[in-house]
Design a protein around this motif. Sequence first.
Motif, mmCIF file in Angstrom:
data_model
loop_
_atom_site.group_PDB
_atom_site.id
_atom_site.type_symbol
_atom_site.label_atom_id
_atom_site.label_comp_id
_atom_site.label_asym_id
_atom_site.label_seq_id
_atom_site.Cartn_x
_atom_site.Cartn_y
_atom_site.Cartn_z
ATOM 1 N N GLN A 31 4.932 1.333 24.927
ATOM 2 C CA GLN A 31 5.634 1.067 23.669
ATOM 3 C C GLN A 31 6.740 2.085 23.436
ATOM 4 O O GLN A 31 7.847 1.723 23.043
ATOM 5 C CB GLN A 31 4.640 1.084 22.498
ATOM 6 N N ARG A 32 6.466 3.347 23.692
ATOM 7 C CA ARG A 32 7.483 4.376 23.510
ATOM 8 C C ARG A 32 8.644 4.187 24.483
ATOM 9 O O ARG A 32 9.807 4.395 24.137
ATOM 10 C CB ARG A 32 6.860 5.761 23.668
ATOM 11 N N GLU B 51 9.677 1.298 25.770
ATOM 12 C CA GLU B 51 10.458 0.157 25.276
ATOM 13 C C GLU B 51 11.318 0.559 24.088
ATOM 14 O O GLU B 51 12.468 0.114 23.967
ATOM 15 C CB GLU B 51 9.525 -0.988 24.889
ATOM 16 N N ASN B 52 10.788 1.405 23.217
ATOM 17 C CA ASN B 52 11.567 1.869 22.069
ATOM 18 C C ASN B 52 12.764 2.693 22.511
ATOM 19 O O ASN B 52 13.856 2.550 21.954
ATOM 20 C CB ASN B 52 10.694 2.687 21.116
ATOM 21 N N GLU B 53 12.567 3.556 23.504
ATOM 22 C CA GLU B 53 13.682 4.345 24.015
ATOM 23 C C GLU B 53 14.756 3.433 24.609
ATOM 24 O O GLU B 53 15.948 3.656 24.401
ATOM 25 C CB GLU B 53 13.208 5.353 25.061
ATOM 26 N N ARG C 18 15.424 0.324 23.761
ATOM 27 C CA ARG C 18 16.118 -0.339 22.657
ATOM 28 C C ARG C 18 17.104 0.605 21.967
ATOM 29 O O ARG C 18 18.206 0.201 21.603
ATOM 30 C CB ARG C 18 15.099 -0.852 21.635
#
Length: 110
Positions: A22-23, A25-27, A29
């Motif tokens: 999740q982290r 993918e956030n980076e 984005r």
Amino acid sequence: MIIPNARFLRHSYEKNKRNLTQRSENEKRMMAGILVKELRNPQTHKLGYVSCFFSKEKYPITVNGGAQRYLNELVHSFISAGYDVTIDKAEDGFSINLNWTTACSPIDLP
């Protein structure tokens, strides 16, 4: 001596793996958002390129190589849009350079 239960360790491992994914993918984005914001700036259109630096402090997983898959997805999305993409690595991060002055189109890709 108490031996930890494997089920507990497996649960902790899976939870950490999901959190890391999740982290990452956030980076990805956030990096895409910064690059797109720069591309939408009318002042950069005349330059023919955009260069954005991503530091180790703000993007620790990607800079340390833990999210190579997500970085590749980001790069390929810009390549498929027709940009010439290069990555310049440094000790404290890396920069992604997008160039639209060269004739690169999605048809040219292997």
